[in-house]
Write an enzyme that holds these catalytic residues in place. Structure first.
Site, short mmCIF file in Angstrom:
data_model
loop_
_atom_site.label_atom_id
_atom_site.label_comp_id
_atom_site.label_asym_id
_atom_site.label_seq_id
_atom_site.Cartn_x
_atom_site.Cartn_y
_atom_site.Cartn_z
CG ASP A 1 12.77 103.27 50.96
OD1 ASP A 1 13.33 102.53 50.14
OD2 ASP A 1 11.56 103.17 51.28
CG ASP B 1 11.75 99.20 47.80
OD1 ASP B 1 12.47 99.96 48.47
OD2 ASP B 1 10.50 99.18 47.89
CG HIS C 1 5.71 96.86 48.22
ND1 HIS C 1 6.53 96.90 47.11
CD2 HIS C 1 6.28 97.68 49.14
CE1 HIS C 1 7.54 97.71 47.36
NE2 HIS C 1 7.43 98.20 48.59
CG HIS D 1 3.56 99.74 46.12
ND1 HIS D 1 3.07 99.67 47.40
CD2 HIS D 1 4.72 100.41 46.22
CE1 HIS D 1 3.90 100.30 48.23
NE2 HIS D 1 4.91 100.76 47.52
CD GLU E 1 8.53 98.96 52.75
OE1 GLU E 1 9.24 99.92 53.11
OE2 GLU E 1 7.82 98.98 51.73
CD GLU F 1 11.79 98.38 51.22
OE1 GLU F 1 10.85 98.09 50.44
OE2 GLU F 1 12.19 99.56 51.40
#
Length: 427
Positions: free
Chosen positions: A201, A212, A281, A289, A314, A408
């Site tokens: 990640d 992300d 998120h 976030h 994700e 994700e």
């Protein structure tokens, strides 16, 4: 000759002269017309030549992703000098279908061109770095080596330059029952084993706009159902996401898909569970976030997704309890944007200045502080954490002996379409 004959001769002579004179005049006119015509043509030619526009040199097209080297040495701005590849474009459905062709929505879309440009650049960096990582990561490798490879590749391809471009957050390399937030600290020498399930990640940012995205690797085919379940669940969340969609509905759809899978391990059939206290998120500028959580189970949250928002969709699946807890030594940290307390301890004050100058509100890890040449900062870091000036994010783990997986993607809810920015050929 009689007088009458003389008169007739004079008349004939006069007529002959008149005819000759008229012919000469006509010839002169023709000659003048030809000259005028030639002059006009010449003038037009000159004018045409003068008004001829020079063809603008077209910008050379870059080599694209195929021009990247095996050592990740070419910045993506050189491979794509004009524009970056767009992500997966998904048209809105139902009541939002008209957005795709609505002229007002198109105009609003054009207002966000700079943000989209930055996000696509970051996404292309992510695709190229992870393609390289997937080709070289294998059992026997040290996690620190993998983290350095991913992060140095990211720095090179995005042309890291402080808050203008760089790493979005520390590279997560979580193994087996550890689902998230593990990255090696200095001195850690964890080595991948043949039977491990590794979550990778990492993030890339351009002008604070963060991509992300995460994927899972394993080298034993028996874990394929686990990976398939999580990948399918993530794609379900992406499909369900949209403007005015309730977050609980996204979570319910993800849960239904995830729980439809099972896996056989050591002769036992085990249901695959979504990890209910982990979630996706929304993402804000320089904030990974940004307030909204996208559940991966039905949780009753009536909050809706909104136009223009950037989301990380994700999902996490587990063969264990489907619930994680904090475990192990912390490596991930981030400055608390709402904290205004000034630390009294000199080492904490000095470290806070370093964090603010180099990371702002972007997450960081101990290796990044080491890289800046800081030393003997543990007391200062503990003071900042205890004062809530810096938030600590320890590794998150399910029960020992279980296996977890993660996939994700980052998407943006543009006024006209949904764009899955980080989508690639791999997942």
């Amino acid at each position: 000759m009689s007088t009458a004959e003389q008169a007739a001769g004079a008349t004939e002579k006069l007529e002959s002269l008149t005819i000759a004179n008229n012919e000469a005049i006509e010839v002169g006119k023709d000659s003048d017309n030809e000259e005028s015509s030639n002059e006009a043509e010449a003038g037009a030619g000159k004018k045409k030549k003068k008004n001829k526009k020079r063809n603008k040199k077209k910008k050379k097209a870059g080599l694209g992703a195929a021009g990247q080297t095996d050592t990740l040495s070419v910045p993506v701005s050189q491979l794509f000098p004009n524009s970056y590849p767009e992500g997966e474009i998904c048209e809105y459905a139902d009541d939002n279908r008209k957005r795709t062709t609505d002229e007002e929505m198109r105009a609003k879309d054009r207002l966000n061109e700079k943000q989209i440009f930055d996000l696509r650049r970051a996404a292309e960096v992510h695709r190229q770095v992870r393609r390289h990582a997937q080709s070289v990561i294998r059992p026997g490798m040290d996690l620190t080596t993998i983290a350095d490879m991913i992060e140095n590749g990211t720095r090179t391809l995005v042309e890291a330059n402080g808050f203008e471009s760089g790493i979005g957050f520390p590279t997560g390399l979580s193994i087996n029952h550890c689902a998230a937030h593990y990255t090696p600290n200095a001195g850690d020498h964890v080595v991948i084993q043949n039977d491990d399930v590794l979550k990778v990640d990492f993030g890339v940012h351009v002008n604070g706009h963060i991509i992300d995205s995460a994927f899972t690797m394993s080298w034993n085919d028996r874990y394929a159902p686990l990976l398939d379940a999580v990948k399918d669940a993530t794609n379900t969340g992406i499909r369900e996401a949209g403007i005015d969609v309730r977050l609980c509905d996204v979570g319910a759809a993800i849960q239904e898909v995830m729980e439809s899978y099972e896996i056989e391990l050591d002769g036992k059939t085990i249901p695959i569970k979504p990890i209910r206290n982990l979630c996706g998120h929304n993402i804000g500028p320089y904030k990974i976030h940004s307030g909204k959580s996208v559940p991966i189970v039905a949780n009753g949250d009536q909050t809706r997704m909104e136009e223009g928002e950037l989301f990380a969709i994700e999902t996490f699946g587990s063969t264990g309890n489907g619930y994680v807890h904090e475990e192990g030594v912390c490596s991930h940290y981030a400055k608390n944007d709402g904290a205004f307390t000034n630390p009294r301890i000199p080492s904490a004050k000095k470290l806070l200045q370093t964090i603010t100058k180099n990371f702002g509100t972007l997450p960081f890890c101990r290796r990044y502080i080491d890289r800046l040449g800081e030393s003997h900062y543990y007391l200062g870091l503990k003071t900042l954490v205890d004062s809530d000036i810096v938030m600590a994010y320890p590794p998150l783990c399910d029960t020992k002996g279980s296996y977890t997986a993660q996939f994700e993607h980052t998407l943006i809810l543009r006024p006209t379409v949904k764009e899955v920015l980080s989508r690639g050929d791999d997942y």
